[in-house]
Design a protein around this motif. Structure first.
Motif, PDB file in Angstrom:
ATOM      1  N   ARG A   1      -3.547  -9.384   0.480  1.00  0.00           N
ATOM      2  CA  ARG A   1      -3.499  -9.219   2.110  1.00  0.00           C
ATOM      3  C   ARG A   1      -3.674 -10.362   2.791  1.00  0.00           C
TER       4      ARG A   1
ATOM      5  N   GLN B   1      -9.402  -4.547 -11.471  1.00  0.00           N
ATOM      6  CA  GLN B   1      -9.520  -5.747 -10.444  1.00  0.00           C
ATOM      7  C   GLN B   1      -8.589  -4.999  -9.080  1.00  0.00           C
ATOM      8  N   PHE B   2      -8.476  -3.707  -9.121  1.00  0.00           N
ATOM      9  CA  PHE B   2      -7.497  -3.333  -8.125  1.00  0.00           C
ATOM     10  C   PHE B   2      -7.663  -3.647  -6.663  1.00  0.00           C
ATOM     11  N   SER B   3      -8.938  -3.347  -6.374  1.00  0.00           N
ATOM     12  CA  SER B   3      -9.287  -3.648  -4.747  1.00  0.00           C
ATOM     13  C   SER B   3      -9.328  -5.082  -4.277  1.00  0.00           C
ATOM     14  N   ARG B   4      -9.962  -5.819  -5.411  1.00  0.00           N
ATOM     15  CA  ARG B   4     -10.080  -7.140  -5.310  1.00  0.00           C
ATOM     16  C   ARG B   4      -8.717  -7.897  -5.107  1.00  0.00           C
ATOM     17  N   ARG B   5      -7.899  -7.509  -6.131  1.00  0.00           N
ATOM     18  CA  ARG B   5      -6.700  -8.177  -6.075  1.00  0.00           C
ATOM     19  C   ARG B   5      -5.725  -7.932  -4.852  1.00  0.00           C
ATOM     20  N   ARG B   6      -5.949  -6.670  -4.380  1.00  0.00           N
ATOM     21  CA  ARG B   6      -5.162  -6.357  -3.335  1.00  0.00           C
ATOM     22  C   ARG B   6      -5.694  -6.665  -2.003  1.00  0.00           C
ATOM     23  N   GLY B   7      -6.687  -7.170  -1.884  1.00  0.00           N
ATOM     24  CA  GLY B   7      -7.519  -7.773  -0.804  1.00  0.00           C
ATOM     25  C   GLY B   7      -6.968  -9.272  -0.935  1.00  0.00           C
TER      26      GLY B   7
ATOM     27  N   GLY C   1       0.804  -1.264  -0.041  1.00  0.00           N
ATOM     28  CA  GLY C   1      -0.155   0.140  -0.017  1.00  0.00           C
ATOM     29  C   GLY C   1       0.932   1.344   0.142  1.00  0.00           C
TER      30      GLY C   1
ATOM     31  N   THR D   1      -6.219  -2.670 -13.175  1.00  0.00           N
ATOM     32  CA  THR D   1      -6.978  -1.474 -12.969  1.00  0.00           C
ATOM     33  C   THR D   1      -8.273  -1.732 -12.548  1.00  0.00           C
TER      34      THR D   1
ATOM     35  N   THR E   1      -2.234   3.240  -5.063  1.00  0.00           N
ATOM     36  CA  THR E   1      -3.473   3.879  -5.999  1.00  0.00           C
ATOM     37  C   THR E   1      -2.838   3.779  -7.272  1.00  0.00           C
TER      38      THR E   1
END
Length: 378
Positions: A293, A284-290, A106, A282, A148
């Motif tokens: 983690r 899938q940004f939030s899903r991939r980062r989740g 992040g 781009t 971001t």
């Protein structure tokens, strides 16, 4: 080009040619290409950018007029790396692979390559240096640490200055000309020629010739050295007078050939590479980062069974897999001139088909990774 770059040239050119007024429309690379794809309806005389593949596309579609025996002229050299504020990051990464470390989760900013020609150069450097599969695997691994994805290259520098993130992936001059920012070149240093060219159907072709000649002259090349620009001139004799000892990897690259970057290859697959990044990162940004983690939380545990570790490894493989083969991209027809929306270059039926196919492939791989993680929690 940012105003910091073109401003001094406009001012000096007008001083030397008092009867001439230079007007500049400042757009990111894709928007600028889109403007010209309409047929240069407003009669622009020059195209000026740091993305060399943009000029190969303009030339391929017949939008450039020759100056002498060339359709475009290199005026400066650039390369990519990462920047940071020294007071914000005590132990910056030393190499590209260091950026994958979980401690940077992040904390990395990057611009969207479909909106930033210099970020497209960054992606192509990975793909050309590491190879298609390994290059994409690295990009997908790196995305785990993105804070971001900004809409413009300047957004990366702005995000560093405001403390939005700690590290910004950038082309050199955007960072080295900013007070308070440090910059490190990624190795190997691949030098890319920034270019300027005369457009067909321009309103003032004679003045366009004069402006290009001024940019390439010794006086024009010296302007690149002022602190607010801080760019590497194309003039080899002028480069030899400069001290690059603070960037030894750059100094070594300058002594070698800087033609290892292939802008023509980058131009042929420009739309494809940008679209693949958008579909897999781009969109899938939030899903991939989740998912990443969750994986890192499991990796911190010491009580994983052998089966759980194997499931974790499979989830990571799904996240790092690029199912699109290089030969598939190579056999696609060259894309029409890109642009932000149907007004410029509506996607062809083939492009729409691949967009949907790549979206499904990206979604499937993420769903498989999520399924593995659910199994771990049972």
């Amino acid at each position: 080009m940012s105003e910091r770059v073109f401003g001094p040239y406009v001012e000096e050119f007008e001083k030397r040619n008092p009867a001439v007024k230079v007007l500049v429309l400042n757009k990111n690379t894709n928007h600028a290409l889109g403007e010209i794809s309409l047929g240069n309806e407003r009669g622009f005389d020059l195209f000026w950018a740091s993305s060399p593949e943009a000029f190969d596309m303009l030339d391929a579609f017949g939008h450039l007029a020759p100056i002498g025996d060339k359709h475009h002229h290199a005026f400066a050299l650039s390369s990519v790396g990462w920047s940071w504020r020294s007071e914000q990051l005590q132990e910056p990464p030393r190499g590209w692979n260091d950026l994958l470390d979980a401690r940077f989760d992040g904390k990395i900013g990057i611009a969207r390559p479909s909106r930033s020609g210099t970020t497209h150069v960054l992606l192509e450097q990975f793909l050309q240096d590491r190879g298609w599969e390994e290059g994409w695997s690295y990009i997908l691994a790196l995305s785990a640490n993105f804070a971001t994805i900004t809409s413009r290259s300047f957004g990366v520098v702005d995000g560093l200055k405001t403390g939005r993130f700690d590290i910004g992936l950038s082309i050199d001059f955007l960072a080295t000309s900013e007070p308070g920012l440090e910059f490190r070149y990624g190795r190997p240093v691949t030098l890319v020629p920034a270019r300027i060219a005369k457009l067909r159907h321009g309103a003032s072709p004679a003045n366009a010739d004069k402006f290009v000649q001024f940019v390439l002259s010794r006086a024009g090349q010296k302007l690149l050295l002022v602190p607010t620009l801080n760019r590497i001139p194309i003039d080899a004799e002028l480069r030899d007078t400069l001290d690059y000892s603070s960037h030894p990897s750059l100094m070594a690259a300058l002594k070698l050939s800087w033609a290892s970057y292939d802008p023509n290859m980058a131009a042929r697959r420009y739309w494809m590479v940008n679209e693949i990044f958008d579909q897999f990162v781009t969109q899938q940004f939030s899903r991939r980062r989740g998912i990443w983690r969750q994986i890192r939380q499991y990796e911190q545990r010491s009580d994983l069974t052998v089966d759980q570790q194997q499931g974790l490894n499979r989830a990571k493989v799904y996240l790092l897999t690029m199912p699109i083969a290089e030969h598939q991209v190579a056999t696609m027809q060259p894309s029409p001139m890109p642009g932000p929306g149907a007004r410029y270059a509506p996607n062809t039926a083939e492009q729409k088909r691949f967009q949907e196919q790549w979206r499904v492939q990206a979604d499937t791989l993420l769903a498989q990774a999520e399924a593995e993680l659910r199994t771990l929690g049972e």
